[in-house]
Design a protein around this motif. Structure first.
Motif, PDB file in Angstrom:
ATOM      1  N   ARG A  68     -23.020  11.227  33.329  1.00  0.00           N
ATOM      2  CA  ARG A  68     -23.732  12.483  33.524  1.00  0.00           C
ATOM      3  C   ARG A  68     -24.743  12.363  34.658  1.00  0.00           C
ATOM      4  O   ARG A  68     -24.940  13.294  35.442  1.00  0.00           O
TER       5      ARG A  68
ATOM      6  N   ASN B  19     -18.122  18.705  30.236  1.00  0.00           N
ATOM      7  CA  ASN B  19     -19.308  17.843  30.374  1.00  0.00           C
ATOM      8  C   ASN B  19     -19.579  17.044  29.110  1.00  0.00           C
ATOM      9  O   ASN B  19     -20.191  15.976  29.161  1.00  0.00           O
TER      10      ASN B  19
ATOM     11  N   LEU C  24     -26.760  20.254  36.937  1.00  0.00           N
ATOM     12  CA  LEU C  24     -25.338  20.067  36.665  1.00  0.00           C
ATOM     13  C   LEU C  24     -24.690  21.413  36.322  1.00  0.00           C
ATOM     14  O   LEU C  24     -25.201  22.162  35.489  1.00  0.00           O
TER      15      LEU C  24
ATOM     16  N   LEU D  34     -24.711  14.358  38.664  1.00  0.00           N
ATOM     17  CA  LEU D  34     -25.749  15.143  39.345  1.00  0.00           C
ATOM     18  C   LEU D  34     -25.649  15.020  40.862  1.00  0.00           C
ATOM     19  O   LEU D  34     -26.140  15.876  41.606  1.00  0.00           O
TER      20      LEU D  34
END
Lengths: 289, 289
Positions: free
Chosen positions: A241, A233, A227, A245
């Motif tokens: 999350r 974030n 990432l 990716l």
């Protein structure tokens, strides 16, 4: 506000010779500092940030260290690049933690420029500060700007890609960077290639407006799982999350296919879209030439 | 091109101690000169012009002499502020005569900055120099600019008055002045109040973009008969020149009426319009608050 948000950078560093940056909040004091340093023959590197620093920012500072004697990091959450519907109010911040992180950078940072409001001109003697005319793109500065009305536009590069869904973004970035350049008067400024369109816009602006500043683009820094590091974030849930990716994965897939001989950019673009869609991502834009 | 266009300034001066200005055409050389002077503690005044100098310009230089150690006069016919339908190609010029006039100014001028083309960036390594997208306002730079696309907009003050009929004018002025500021890096810049809207736009731009430059507005200089001096006056026929006097006369009439108690701005505006119309003038705009 939390005090530690990134486990990869120790907030209490064990480095010896830690240097505490001078914190300057006044723009005239900032300029005086730069001019005093320049008169001593020193060169100055500027790393503009909006704070909540992570390893990506630190890599920009390391890049600047290679090129100049002194480093200024600006920490300024710029309202000019947010529209009223965007996340200005929830953008993460951790000033004390940022200072700790900067102290841990080898070589340190000389100045943190942390102005309160770059659009507050006080009781200006310049007339015309009447009602703000609201036409076209509106940023958070229109509410707070006390008559700010000058914007730098990089008219072709600001169109398309991120510019499509964020109509005031690049106007706000180019304008605040112009302001920072005029206040800090650096020799070199370092920007992250994560924000690729932004980097190219700043390069073009510097060329077109004859700023005597070298603009450096610095490579993306990624978390171990791929990432791209970003202050935002921190807002991602575990689920989001994981989905995120797919962005890096989709680009790797397209890169691999291109290396194997796929030259049809439409096909490559479809691979990217498919990978992100399958992960449950919502795509703003995907472009591939 | 004629060698003498203004009988009021001798082209061969009888002043003693005449100083010949250094003529600089390269922008990097210009900046090096400024930085070298600043490092010696000297202050620099900039008087931006488009050449064909008259007493109005000279008065700006005299103003600058009061404020700074050194004077740079830029002579640059800026294509960015002309639309393709305007008079870029017929704008008068007389470079040799200009230099003579500058040498006759008490104290002289240190540098004449006379670049060839401020929008030619050579073979730029910055990509994106494709076809110029023509949308909205178009200036003469779009034809010649080799990819120039960054414009400084003073969004409220550029509207109205001269901005109404000259849509690219103030955008072009603000942009070229930004370029000149970044190249010459002056401490003070002097503009004529004849171009009142322009002067106010530059003031506002300097405030909003945090230029560290003091902007001075200098009073109108008029011919003996009251006509405001302007390089373009040379284009006026005897008949047109006579008509043009109605502009100053109309303003004097309105001023006199206001001093005598007329407070209705509509009435004052009508007096102005009537005076100019009666002289056979065609009014672009007349505003009175």
């Amino acid at each position: 506000m939390e005090k530690t948000h990134n486990s990869q950078i120790p907030t209490k560093s064990s480095h010896k010779n830690e240097k505490e940056p001078e914190i300057i909040t006044d723009k005239n004091q900032m300029r005086r500092w730069s001019r005093a340093m320049r008169s001593q023959g020193k060169t100055i590197g500027l790393v503009p940030t909006m704070g909540y620093l992570h390893e990506g920012h630190i890599s920009l500072i390391k890049e600047a260290h290679k090129l100049t004697n002194l480093i200024v990091v600006s920490i300024y959450l710029n309202p000019g690049q947010f529209s009223p519907t965007e996340d200005l109010s929830t953008y993460p911040s951790d000033f004390d933690g940022d200072i700790q992180r900067l102290m841990a950078v080898p070589g340190g940072v000389d100045v943190v420029f942390n102005p309160y409001n770059l659009y507050d001109y006080g009781n200006s003697s310049v007339a015309g500060d009447g009602e703000v005319e609201k036409k076209g793109a509106v940023s958070c500065v229109e509410e707070r700007g006390l008559g700010h009305e000058t914007w730098v536009r990089v008219e072709r590069l600001e169109k398309g890609m991120c510019g499509k869904s964020r109509p005031v973004f690049f106007r706000g970035v180019a304008t605040v960077v112009t302001k920072l350049f005029n206040i800090v008067e650096p020799d070199v400024a370092v920007f992250g290639k994560k924000d690729y369109q932004q980097w190219r816009i700043i390069q073009r602006m510097v060329r077109d407006l004859d700023f005597s500043i070298e603009v450096i683009g610095s490579d993306i820094v990624r978390e171990n799982d791929g990432l791209a590091m970003s202050s935002r974030n921190v807002h991602l849930s575990t689920e989001e999350r994981k989905k995120a990716l797919s962005i890096n994965r989709s680009l790797s897939i397209a890169k691999f296919a291109a290396e194997k001989g796929q030259v049809n950019s439409g096909e490559l673009r479809n691979m990217i879209i498919q990978e992100i869609n399958e992960a449950g991502g919502r795509i703003d834009y995907a472009e591939c030439w």
